[in-house]
Design a protein around this motif. Structure first.
Motif, PDB file in Angstrom:
ATOM      1  N   GLU A   1      -6.283  95.606 -14.894  1.00 25.48           N
ATOM      2  CA  GLU A   1      -5.646  95.971 -13.623  1.00 25.48           C
ATOM      3  C   GLU A   1      -4.351  96.750 -13.832  1.00 25.48           C
ATOM      4  N   ARG A   2      -3.788  96.637 -15.019  1.00 27.30           N
ATOM      5  CA  ARG A   2      -2.525  97.319 -15.323  1.00 27.30           C
ATOM      6  C   ARG A   2      -2.720  98.423 -16.358  1.00 27.30           C
ATOM      7  N   ALA A   3      -3.900  98.983 -16.395  1.00 31.95           N
ATOM      8  CA  ALA A   3      -4.196 100.049 -17.356  1.00 31.95           C
ATOM      9  C   ALA A   3      -3.194 101.188 -17.216  1.00 31.95           C
ATOM     10  N   GLY A   4      -2.592 101.573 -18.329  1.00 28.58           N
ATOM     11  CA  GLY A   4      -1.618 102.657 -18.320  1.00 28.58           C
ATOM     12  C   GLY A   4      -0.201 102.225 -18.019  1.00 28.58           C
ATOM     13  N   ASP A   5      -0.010 100.971 -17.637  1.00 29.04           N
ATOM     14  CA  ASP A   5       1.329 100.459 -17.341  1.00 29.04           C
ATOM     15  C   ASP A   5       2.047 100.163 -18.658  1.00 29.04           C
ATOM     16  N   PRO A   6       3.166 100.821 -18.933  1.00 30.61           N
ATOM     17  CA  PRO A   6       3.870 100.586 -20.202  1.00 30.61           C
ATOM     18  C   PRO A   6       4.475  99.188 -20.309  1.00 30.61           C
ATOM     19  N   ASN A   7       4.471  98.452 -19.194  1.00 33.10           N
ATOM     20  CA  ASN A   7       5.012  97.091 -19.196  1.00 33.10           C
ATOM     21  C   ASN A   7       3.935  96.062 -18.847  1.00 33.10           C
ATOM     22  N   SER A   8       2.714  96.325 -19.265  1.00 32.60           N
ATOM     23  CA  SER A   8       1.599  95.461 -18.872  1.00 32.60           C
ATOM     24  C   SER A   8       1.662  94.062 -19.481  1.00 32.60           C
ATOM     25  N   LYS A   9       2.504  93.855 -20.494  1.00 41.86           N
ATOM     26  CA  LYS A   9       2.649  92.506 -21.046  1.00 41.86           C
ATOM     27  C   LYS A   9       3.238  91.538 -20.028  1.00 41.86           C
ATOM     28  N   THR A  10       3.875  92.089 -19.000  1.00 44.68           N
ATOM     29  CA  THR A  10       4.453  91.219 -17.975  1.00 44.68           C
ATOM     30  C   THR A  10       3.385  90.464 -17.199  1.00 44.68           C
ATOM     31  N   ALA A  11       2.129  90.872 -17.337  1.00 42.05           N
ATOM     32  CA  ALA A  11       1.042  90.121 -16.697  1.00 42.05           C
ATOM     33  C   ALA A  11       1.037  88.676 -17.169  1.00 42.05           C
ATOM     34  N   PHE A  12       1.540  88.447 -18.389  1.00 39.47           N
ATOM     35  CA  PHE A  12       1.550  87.100 -18.956  1.00 39.47           C
ATOM     36  C   PHE A  12       2.950  86.488 -19.022  1.00 39.47           C
ATOM     37  N   THR A  13       3.975  87.274 -18.729  1.00 38.97           N
ATOM     38  CA  THR A  13       5.342  86.774 -18.894  1.00 38.97           C
ATOM     39  C   THR A  13       6.159  86.756 -17.608  1.00 38.97           C
ATOM     40  N   SER A  14       5.672  87.385 -16.547  1.00 31.83           N
ATOM     41  CA  SER A  14       6.446  87.454 -15.308  1.00 31.83           C
ATOM     42  C   SER A  14       6.478  86.097 -14.605  1.00 31.83           C
ATOM     43  N   GLU A  15       7.357  85.984 -13.630  1.00 37.32           N
ATOM     44  CA  GLU A  15       7.540  84.724 -12.913  1.00 37.32           C
ATOM     45  C   GLU A  15       6.274  84.277 -12.184  1.00 37.32           C
ATOM     46  N   ASP A  16       5.464  85.236 -11.722  1.00 37.89           N
ATOM     47  CA  ASP A  16       4.278  84.867 -10.944  1.00 37.89           C
ATOM     48  C   ASP A  16       3.022  84.692 -11.804  1.00 37.89           C
ATOM     49  N   ALA A  17       3.159  84.759 -13.135  1.00 42.94           N
ATOM     50  CA  ALA A  17       1.988  84.631 -14.012  1.00 42.94           C
ATOM     51  C   ALA A  17       1.328  83.264 -13.860  1.00 42.94           C
ATOM     52  N   ILE A  18       2.135  82.221 -13.702  1.00 41.96           N
ATOM     53  CA  ILE A  18       1.589  80.870 -13.563  1.00 41.96           C
ATOM     54  C   ILE A  18       0.719  80.771 -12.316  1.00 41.96           C
ATOM     55  N   ALA A  19       1.211  81.330 -11.214  1.00 44.39           N
ATOM     56  CA  ALA A  19       0.445  81.296  -9.968  1.00 44.39           C
ATOM     57  C   ALA A  19      -0.802  82.167 -10.067  1.00 44.39           C
ATOM     58  N   ARG A  20      -0.690  83.317 -10.732  1.00 38.15           N
ATOM     59  CA  ARG A  20      -1.819  84.236 -10.834  1.00 38.15           C
ATOM     60  C   ARG A  20      -2.970  83.621 -11.622  1.00 38.15           C
ATOM     61  N   PHE A  21      -2.645  82.993 -12.740  1.00 34.75           N
ATOM     62  CA  PHE A  21      -3.697  82.436 -13.592  1.00 34.75           C
ATOM     63  C   PHE A  21      -4.073  81.005 -13.216  1.00 34.75           C
ATOM     64  N   GLY A  22      -3.221  80.345 -12.462  1.00 34.92           N
ATOM     65  CA  GLY A  22      -3.533  78.992 -12.033  1.00 34.92           C
ATOM     66  C   GLY A  22      -3.415  77.951 -13.125  1.00 34.92           C
ATOM     67  N   VAL A  23      -2.604  78.240 -14.147  1.00 37.94           N
ATOM     68  CA  VAL A  23      -2.379  77.286 -15.237  1.00 37.94           C
ATOM     69  C   VAL A  23      -0.893  77.282 -15.573  1.00 37.94           C
ATOM     70  N   GLY A  24      -0.478  76.353 -16.433  1.00 39.83           N
ATOM     71  CA  GLY A  24       0.918  76.263 -16.816  1.00 39.83           C
ATOM     72  C   GLY A  24       1.361  77.395 -17.732  1.00 39.83           C
ATOM     73  N   LYS A  25       2.663  77.474 -17.959  1.00 40.74           N
ATOM     74  CA  LYS A  25       3.251  78.554 -18.760  1.00 40.74           C
ATOM     75  C   LYS A  25       2.665  78.606 -20.164  1.00 40.74           C
ATOM     76  N   ASN A  26       2.530  77.444 -20.805  1.00 43.18           N
ATOM     77  CA  ASN A  26       1.999  77.422 -22.168  1.00 43.18           C
ATOM     78  C   ASN A  26       0.539  77.859 -22.204  1.00 43.18           C
ATOM     79  N   MET A  27      -0.213  77.511 -21.164  1.00 39.76           N
ATOM     80  CA  MET A  27      -1.614  77.931 -21.108  1.00 39.76           C
ATOM     81  C   MET A  27      -1.728  79.440 -20.908  1.00 39.76           C
ATOM     82  N   VAL A  28      -0.830  80.017 -20.134  1.00 43.32           N
ATOM     83  CA  VAL A  28      -0.830  81.474 -19.957  1.00 43.32           C
ATOM     84  C   VAL A  28      -0.629  82.152 -21.307  1.00 43.32           C
ATOM     85  N   SER A  29       0.324  81.637 -22.079  1.00 39.22           N
ATOM     86  CA  SER A  29       0.572  82.177 -23.413  1.00 39.22           C
ATOM     87  C   SER A  29      -0.656  82.007 -24.301  1.00 39.22           C
ATOM     88  N   SER A  30      -1.319  80.861 -24.166  1.00 38.87           N
ATOM     89  CA  SER A  30      -2.525  80.598 -24.954  1.00 38.87           C
ATOM     90  C   SER A  30      -3.652  81.553 -24.578  1.00 38.87           C
TER      91      SER A  30
END
Length: 319
Positions: A37-66
């Motif tokens: 969904e973030r193809a070409g975005d130079p900051n696409s790593k934020t998909a896993f590190t931004s504040e809303d990543a937990i809500a987006r993936f529906g899991v805790g912070k450590n699980m998002v990293s996993s």
């Protein structure tokens, strides 16, 4: 003397990154979609590190990293050109893309491809060493931990603690053999990893006993087998021939990573010439067993063979 990429002087071990969580159902698809969904975005790593990543993936912070860790190790996503960029891989596109062959990982070819990226390649130390270098067929959890501790000590790997190895072995076993539930275990933590469906590691006897299930693998297609063979060959040798011994027994080989016996490997190699229209062919002359190749060892070619396993098998027309 120990052989294989783990014992090269330039090797860098990896015993962490999964946050103690084994790969779970649905994670690779979610991670792939987030990056796509973030193809070409130079900051696409934020998909896993931004504040809303937990809500987006529906899991805790450590699980998002996993999730990101597993998607990377399984070859589904990769670092992009920029320091903060991620990109999907060709393998990820073929499985999970808009026209992907298996977005919900219902086909065994997907599981075997994922397993190959974890066990056939050396980045995940415990995974690679256990399938390719561990000397036994049966083992207890503690024996595996101590063996890896000995390897780390002998190789003088820095910053590798006994606790880190123990946690990695625990995660490794939960990836292939379902964790035995207990009163302190939540229902979510007893869910099996999709790779447990491959049946490569079986629990035996008492709680901490396990067995590597070596033998024929009926769900492993010749396309994925050839994909692994090309990957292995490319890193192992530049020669036009590859011996049966290397294919079956060398660390990092398809025989080792897939826990195949020699008869199954021989049967697959006999089919190579017809399967590849002569690009690869088996030879057994004067007792010398080897595979010849008439083509270069390209990743794209290997993947083309792998995805053929998703296609309906053609049957010969009746005479």
């Amino acid at each position: 003397m120990p052989r294989g990429p783990i014992f090269q002087d330039t090797y860098k071990p990896q015993f962490s990154g999964h946050e103690t969580f084994p790969l779970r159902y649905g994670w690779l698809k979610k991670a792939y979609d987030a990056v796509a969904e973030r193809a070409g975005d130079p900051n696409s790593k934020t998909a896993f590190t931004s504040e809303d990543a937990i809500a987006r993936f529906g899991v805790g912070k450590n699980m998002v990293s996993s999730m990101r860790h597993w998607a990377t190790c399984c070859g589904i996503i990769a670092d992009g050109e920029g320091a903060s960029e991620l990109t999907t891989t060709e393998l990820g596109d073929q499985i999970f893309g808009k026209n992907g062959f298996d977005p919900y990982m219902e086909h065994p070819a997907s599981l075997w491809l994922i397993h190959w990226h974890l066990a056939g390649r050396p980045e995940k130390t415990t995974w690679h060493w256990s399938f390719n270098n561990f000397p036994g067929a049966t083992f207890e959890r503690e024996r595996l931990v101590r063996a890896l501790e000995k390897v780390a000590e002998d190789r003088a790997w820095p910053r590798v603690s006994a606790t880190t190895i123990r946690r990695d072995v625990e995660c490794f076993l939960r990836t292939y053999a379902a964790k035995i539930p207990s009163g302190k275990t939540s229902p979510e933590d007893t869910l099996e990893s999709p790779l447990s469906e491959l049946g490569l590691i079986k629990a035996v006897g008492k709680r901490d006993g396990f067995r590597f299930a070596r033998g024929p693998k009926s769900t492993l297609g010749n396309g994925v087998f050839l994909y692994a063979l090309i990957n292995f060959w490319k890193h192992y040798s530049t020669a036009q021939t590859l011996s049966f011994e290397a294919i079956a027994h060398e660390p990092g080989s398809p025989g080792r990573a897939f826990l195949l016996d020699e008869n199954d490997i021989a049967d697959r190699l006999l089919d190579l010439e017809e399967f590849t229209d002569g690009a690869f062919r088996w030879s057994e002359t004067a007792g010398l067993k080897q595979v010849f190749r008439e083509v270069s060892l390209e990743e794209d070619t290997a993947l083309d063979h792998a995805v053929s396993d998703y296609q309906p098998k053609k049957t010969k027309a009746a005479a």
